[in-house]
Design a protein around this motif. Structure first.
Motif: not given
Length: 258
Positions: A110-122, A233-241
């Motif tokens: 599962x992934x959450x947004x990484x607020x410091x990540x660069x946005x992808x191209x439009x 898309x600017x997400x990073x791994x957060x947890x696994x289930x």
């Protein structure tokens, strides 16, 4: 919303579903609790769990049926947490669960947004924001990841990409619980590998955040294209289930059925 607030929201949601405290998920220790139903769990979860293992990168929280409390405790304490989600250790878990009519079934990251990540191209195509009412005609199977036909009432928002009048990509979100909305993405075959998926996923995540909800993204760790899309898309791994389900249900999901 800060990065820590995003994580805290996810921790609280996981704790609600597992029946533990949020701090148990980041303690670095293993915890075993007895599973109980909860009205604020994600709508698609089937509680109580028989055996649910969750890790945010340190220890494991196992939410279990009392019948397997001690065997599962022994299992998660027998090796480092990351190995409990991998073969060959999973063969041991299968041997533990199979005589009880259960098997390991779902495993995902599962992934959450990484607020410091660069946005992808439009997106290279025009995009439109679609509300729940506009999504109703799109159900029916063409967008199996972006929309959920089984729980249509939870599909609340989407971002679509258009080539002229034709919808060619769709990122949709499901209001799976009160605080977190899950993103799914579909791009039609002739339009893939053009940056459409990452752009739509990112745009939808920003729309969700603007509404005060936490977007999250789920992918099987073997699904490399989906994992790459999350990262772009600017997400990073957060947890696994890891979720156990009845043997018959699990085997029926195999294609072709076993």
């Amino acid at each position: 919303m800060t990065q820590q607030e995003l994580l805290n929201t996810a921790l609280c949601q996981s704790a609600t579903e597992l029946g533990c405290r949020p701090e148990d998920l980041v303690s670095g220790q293993n915890t075993v609790v007895r599973s109980r139903p909860h009205p604020r769990a994600r709508r698609y979860l089937q509680l109580p769990f028989y055996c649910q293992l969750v890790s945010y990168g340190g220890g494991i929280v196992a939410s279990v049926d009392p019948a397997v409390e001690q065997p599962v405790r022994q299992y998660i304490n027998s090796c480092p947490p990351e190995h409990c989600f991998e073969t060959p250790q999973l063969h041991r878990l299968t041997q533990l669960l199979a005589p009880r009519g259960q098997l390991p079934c779902f495993m995902a990251a599962y992934f959450l947004p990484q607020l410091s990540a660069s946005a992808p191209a439009g997106c290279p195509y025009p995009v439109r924001l679609l509300t729940a009412a506009q999504l109703a005609p799109l159900h029916g199977g063409r967008w199996p990841n972006a929309l959920c036909d089984a729980r249509r009432e939870l599909d609340v928002l989407a971002v679509g990409a258009y080539d002229g009048p034709h919808l060619i990509g769709l990122a949709g979100c499901s209001a799976d619980c009160d605080t977190m909305w899950q993103i799914g993405i579909d791009v039609q075959p002739g339009y893939r590998r053009r940056g459409v998926a990452a752009a739509l996923t990112h745009l939808l995540s920003q729309e969700i955040l603007s509404r005060g909800k936490v977007p999250f993204y789920c992918a099987a760790w073997s699904n490399i294209p989906s994992v790459k899309n999350a990262l772009r898309a600017g997400f990073g791994p957060a947890w696994v289930e890891l979720t156990a389900r009845p043997t018959g249900d699990t085997l029926a999901m195999a294609q072709p059925p076993l």
